[in-house]
Design a protein around this motif. Structure first.
Motif, PDB file in Angstrom:
ATOM      1  N   THR A  26       0.832  -1.193   0.000  1.00 54.87           N
ATOM      2  CA  THR A  26       0.000   0.000   0.000  1.00 54.87           C
ATOM      3  C   THR A  26       0.866   1.241   0.000  1.00 54.87           C
ATOM      4  OG1 THR A  26      -1.727  -1.143   1.238  1.00 54.87           O
ATOM      5  CG2 THR A  26      -1.799   1.274   1.238  1.00 54.87           C
ATOM      6  N   PRO A  27       0.673   2.195  -0.917  1.00 50.49           N
ATOM      7  CA  PRO A  27       1.477   3.417  -0.942  1.00 50.49           C
ATOM      8  C   PRO A  27       1.339   4.179   0.372  1.00 50.49           C
ATOM      9  CG  PRO A  27       0.144   3.207  -2.933  1.00 50.49           C
ATOM     10  CD  PRO A  27      -0.338   2.162  -1.985  1.00 50.49           C
ATOM     11  N   ILE A  28       2.388   4.922   0.702  1.00 55.03           N
ATOM     12  CA  ILE A  28       2.400   5.650   1.952  1.00 55.03           C
ATOM     13  C   ILE A  28       1.239   6.619   2.043  1.00 55.03           C
ATOM     14  CG2 ILE A  28       3.900   7.486   1.090  1.00 55.03           C
ATOM     15  CD1 ILE A  28       3.905   5.965   4.624  1.00 55.03           C
ATOM     16  N   TYR A  29       0.825   7.171   0.862  1.00 56.49           N
ATOM     17  CA  TYR A  29      -0.260   8.138   0.870  1.00 56.49           C
ATOM     18  C   TYR A  29      -1.603   7.465   1.079  1.00 56.49           C
ATOM     19  CZ  TYR A  29      -0.181   6.610  -4.017  1.00 56.49           C
ATOM     20  OH  TYR A  29      -0.149   5.851  -5.164  1.00 56.49           O
ATOM     21  N   GLY A  30      -1.598   6.120   1.039  1.00 56.29           N
ATOM     22  CA  GLY A  30      -2.837   5.396   1.267  1.00 56.29           C
ATOM     23  C   GLY A  30      -3.045   5.059   2.737  1.00 56.29           C
ATOM     24  N   ARG A  31      -2.027   5.289   3.583  1.00 57.01           N
ATOM     25  CA  ARG A  31      -2.153   5.016   5.003  1.00 57.01           C
ATOM     26  C   ARG A  31      -2.648   6.246   5.742  1.00 57.01           C
ATOM     27  NH1 ARG A  31       3.808   2.263   5.671  1.00 57.01           N
ATOM     28  NH2 ARG A  31       3.624   0.793   3.937  1.00 57.01           N
ATOM     29  N   ASN A  32      -2.733   6.112   7.057  1.00 56.71           N
ATOM     30  CA  ASN A  32      -3.153   7.234   7.881  1.00 56.71           C
ATOM     31  C   ASN A  32      -1.919   7.877   8.489  1.00 56.71           C
ATOM     32  OD1 ASN A  32      -4.144   9.018   9.785  1.00 56.71           O
ATOM     33  ND2 ASN A  32      -5.758   7.623  10.522  1.00 56.71           N
ATOM     34  N   PRO A  33      -1.340   8.913   7.841  1.00 57.71           N
ATOM     35  CA  PRO A  33      -0.079   9.486   8.314  1.00 57.71           C
ATOM     36  C   PRO A  33      -0.199  10.104   9.694  1.00 57.71           C
ATOM     37  CG  PRO A  33      -1.064  10.885   6.636  1.00 57.71           C
ATOM     38  CD  PRO A  33      -1.867   9.612   6.669  1.00 57.71           C
ATOM     39  N   SER A  34      -1.348  10.664  10.012  1.00 53.24           N
ATOM     40  CA  SER A  34      -1.493  11.308  11.320  1.00 53.24           C
ATOM     41  C   SER A  34      -1.383  10.283  12.438  1.00 53.24           C
ATOM     42  CB  SER A  34      -2.836  12.034  11.406  1.00 53.24           C
ATOM     43  OG  SER A  34      -3.905  11.110  11.263  1.00 53.24           O
ATOM     44  N   ARG A  35      -1.928   9.070  12.207  1.00 52.56           N
ATOM     45  CA  ARG A  35      -1.832   8.030  13.230  1.00 52.56           C
ATOM     46  C   ARG A  35      -0.390   7.579  13.399  1.00 52.56           C
ATOM     47  NH1 ARG A  35      -5.003   2.182  13.408  1.00 52.56           N
ATOM     48  NH2 ARG A  35      -4.024   1.463  15.348  1.00 52.56           N
ATOM     49  N   THR A  36       0.336   7.411  12.290  1.00 53.43           N
ATOM     50  CA  THR A  36       1.740   7.007  12.352  1.00 53.43           C
ATOM     51  C   THR A  36       2.568   8.041  13.104  1.00 53.43           C
ATOM     52  OG1 THR A  36       1.529   5.852  10.264  1.00 53.43           O
ATOM     53  CG2 THR A  36       3.764   6.366  11.003  1.00 53.43           C
ATOM     54  N   THR A  38       1.473  10.209  15.273  1.00 51.63           N
ATOM     55  CA  THR A  38       1.061  10.227  16.673  1.00 51.63           C
ATOM     56  C   THR A  38       1.725   9.107  17.457  1.00 51.63           C
ATOM     57  OG1 THR A  38      -1.066  11.197  16.087  1.00 51.63           O
ATOM     58  CG2 THR A  38      -0.898  10.133  18.241  1.00 51.63           C
ATOM     59  N   ASP A  39       1.760   7.896  16.862  1.00 51.38           N
ATOM     60  CA  ASP A  39       2.375   6.759  17.539  1.00 51.38           C
ATOM     61  C   ASP A  39       3.862   6.997  17.769  1.00 51.38           C
ATOM     62  OD1 ASP A  39      -0.065   5.561  17.536  1.00 51.38           O
ATOM     63  OD2 ASP A  39       0.347   4.241  15.828  1.00 51.38           O
ATOM     64  N   THR A  40       4.531   7.524  16.737  1.00 44.23           N
ATOM     65  CA  THR A  40       5.967   7.798  16.847  1.00 44.23           C
ATOM     66  C   THR A  40       6.242   8.846  17.919  1.00 44.23           C
ATOM     67  OG1 THR A  40       6.267   7.308  14.504  1.00 44.23           O
ATOM     68  CG2 THR A  40       8.023   8.535  15.598  1.00 44.23           C
ATOM     69  N   LYS A  41       5.427   9.895  17.920  1.00 50.80           N
ATOM     70  CA  LYS A  41       5.598  10.963  18.911  1.00 50.80           C
ATOM     71  C   LYS A  41       5.359  10.435  20.320  1.00 50.80           C
ATOM     72  CE  LYS A  41       6.196  15.516  19.369  1.00 50.80           C
ATOM     73  NZ  LYS A  41       7.311  16.255  18.777  1.00 50.80           N
ATOM     74  N   SER A  42       4.355   9.561  20.461  1.00 56.73           N
ATOM     75  CA  SER A  42       4.046   8.994  21.762  1.00 56.73           C
ATOM     76  C   SER A  42       5.205   8.170  22.292  1.00 56.73           C
ATOM     77  CB  SER A  42       2.785   8.132  21.673  1.00 56.73           C
ATOM     78  OG  SER A  42       2.520   7.518  22.912  1.00 56.73           O
ATOM     79  N   PHE A  43       5.841   7.364  21.421  1.00 60.66           N
ATOM     80  CA  PHE A  43       6.990   6.561  21.831  1.00 60.66           C
ATOM     81  C   PHE A  43       8.178   7.446  22.181  1.00 60.66           C
ATOM     82  CE2 PHE A  43      11.012   4.514  20.732  1.00 60.66           C
ATOM     83  CZ  PHE A  43      10.964   3.385  21.548  1.00 60.66           C
ATOM     84  N   SER A  44       8.367   8.527  21.429  1.00 63.82           N
ATOM     85  CA  SER A  44       9.538   9.388  21.606  1.00 63.82           C
ATOM     86  C   SER A  44       9.406  10.341  22.782  1.00 63.82           C
ATOM     87  CB  SER A  44       9.788  10.213  20.331  1.00 63.82           C
ATOM     88  OG  SER A  44       9.956   9.385  19.212  1.00 63.82           O
ATOM     89  N   GLN A  45       8.181  10.602  23.227  1.00 60.85           N
ATOM     90  CA  GLN A  45       7.957  11.666  24.201  1.00 60.85           C
ATOM     91  C   GLN A  45       8.781  11.516  25.483  1.00 60.85           C
ATOM     92  OE1 GLN A  45       6.030  14.383  23.281  1.00 60.85           O
ATOM     93  NE2 GLN A  45       7.171  15.228  25.008  1.00 60.85           N
TER      94      GLN A  45
END
Length: 477
Positions: A26-36, A38-45
């Motif tokens: 699935t192309p990257i533009y077909g995913r939910n970038p905001s969720r990705t 958010t998850d990355t930011k949550s792990f990094s916080q």
């Protein structure tokens, strides 16, 4: 029926593979970038919070004017290199050492490695609190046995410096996330993350007394003295050494646990010297043959081969042939571990030793004495004010320096170059008999006599060199 189940399983597996392929393709533009994001930011916080909150309390240290030594002090001629993988030729003349440190109180006390500031005539600290201002600092004290030092910023009391609190390093677990902050290769305020790889590392020959935390957080020369921090934003260790074949990060770094740091810091700030626990036994490891002979099924523990006369061990009833298996309930794996555990405890501490005596297990409480007070045991100490190292008059030292059994004092074992002792002409092998008219008969009394000495103060030593006795007046540095 069996064939049907096999067919259903095959169909399910094929369906799963097709679904996985579709997700991957699935192309990257077909995913939910905001969720990705958010998850990355949550792990990094948590790491972001550590960097923001703790970096202002980490300082860059420059120590100038140290005389040439056996161990290098500058950033690229770092002791790391020479201990583990060699290094460039040492420069002659005054040395410049650069490293890291961290502020531990609002009035500007800083912890760092002793090899960063040892012998310095001038210490400059660069703050990383957003001002990048340089301030001078004074050397408070250091402990060569653990490579720990305390310095203090030279500003009026009450200055509100950012500082980091320490945690209980005994609570650390292997696999726990940690963050290292420091100044590797002079790059100020560098942050790296990793996990606790192991605890209780000993026998590395980095310092005399070892109980290191091993981490894979990236540590390089210049990180010396910087903090290792948990995700609660508290110091769990001080970065001290690396293992490398290239001079750079290879995933193995060692930090001094915060519990040891707090013990040494308290003594240096309060007394200017460090005292250690003393048990008073000679120990040897247990091999398979000894285990069989003593009727034990394990080679763990420390075998008592001798008990020092008039020592805490003798007073508590320890005997030759005892196997010490635990200290305060913690398993003793080797004599080295027991030795380190004891000397890192303050004198007067009551410890409970679990002992195997002729196959019978017993618990023996022992009140630790003061390391250096028993003249039968070697316990070298160094005075930073005078540039002199002394030891007790052990039988070995009496024979080595051709002294008499009834001599009293402490023996000079080494002299720092360009130090007050060196400039006064004091030589190794000299017998220090009194300090400021105060008689000294062991290392502990020598340290006590110098406890309140300040820089610039005159110190009077009564020394015997050969058959000649003489007073020496030294100005403390």
């Amino acid at each position: 029926m069996e064939e049907l189940h096999q067919g259903e399983s095959m169909h399910t597996a094929i369906t799963g593979i097709i679904l996985l392929i579709s997700l991957i393709s699935t192309p990257i533009y077909g995913r939910n970038p905001s969720r990705t994001q958010t998850d990355t930011k949550s792990f990094s916080q948590p790491f972001i919070d550590v960097a923001k909150n703790c970096t202002p309390a980490v300082v860059f240290i420059r120590a100038e004017g140290a005389p040439p030594r056996n161990d290098p002090n500058d950033m690229f001629n770092d002791e790391f290199f020479h201990r583990f993988f060699g290094g460039p030729p040492r420069r002659q003349g005054p040395q410049v050492s650069q490293g890291s440190g961290f502020i531990i109180s609002k009035d500007g006390y800083i912890m760092t490695n002793l090899h960063v500031v040892r012998g310095a005539k001038k210490i400059t600290v660069t703050l990383q609190d957003g001002t990048s201002r340089e301030v001078s600092a004074s050397y408070i004290g250091g402990d060569s046995h653990t490579d720990i030092a305390v310095i203090k910023i030279d500003e009026e009391q009450g200055s509100n410096f950012p500082f980091i609190e320490m945690s209980n390093s005994d609570d650390l677990e292997v696999g726990e996330w940690v963050v290292a902050i420091g100044n590797p290769f002079g790059l100020e305020a560098s942050v790296s993350a990793g996990i606790i790889s192991a605890k209780g590392r000993q026998g590395l020959q980095i310092t005399d007394y070892e109980d290191f935390i091993q981490t894979d957080a990236a540590i390089n020369p210049g990180n010396s003295g910087g903090p290792l921090i948990d995700l609660d934003k508290k110091v769990v260790g001080m970065n001290t050494a690396i293992v490398s074949q290239s001079g750079g990060y290879m995933g193995i770094g060692f930090a001094i646990p915060s519990n040891i740091l707090q013990n040494i810091k308290h003594q240096l700030v309060e007394n200017g010297v460090v005292t250690r626990g003393f048990l008073g036994v000679s120990l040897q490891p247990i091999d398979n043959d000894l285990a069989e002979a003593f009727g034990t099924k394990t080679t763990q523990g420390a075998l008592v081969v001798d008990v020092v006369e008039d020592s805490p061990a003798e007073k508590a009833g320890l005997q030759q042939g005892d196997i010490i298996t635990k200290l305060n309930g913690n398993t003793i794996k080797s004599p080295g571990q027991l030795r380190n555990d004891v000397v890192l405890l303050p004198p007067g501490t009551v410890v409970k030793l679990t002992v195997n005596r002729n196959g019978k297990m017993m618990t023996i409480p022992v009140t630790l004495g003061t390391y250096g007070a028993n003249t039968l045991v070697s316990s070298t100490t160094a005075s930073r004010h005078l540039g002199i190292s002394v030891d007790n008059l052990t039988n070995q030292n009496i024979q080595k320096y051709r002294l008499h059994q009834d001599d009293q004092g402490v023996i000079v074992v080494s002299i720092e170059p360009d130090s007050p002792a060196s400039r006064s002409g004091i030589q190794p092998g000299s017998l220090v008999m009194a300090v400021n008219h105060q008689k000294v008969t062991n290392v502990t009394e020598f340290n006590d006599a110098l406890q309140n000495v300040k820089s610039g103060q005159r110190i009077l030593l009564l020394i015997r060199q050969g058959q000649m006795m003489k007073f020496y007046s030294l100005r403390a540095e």
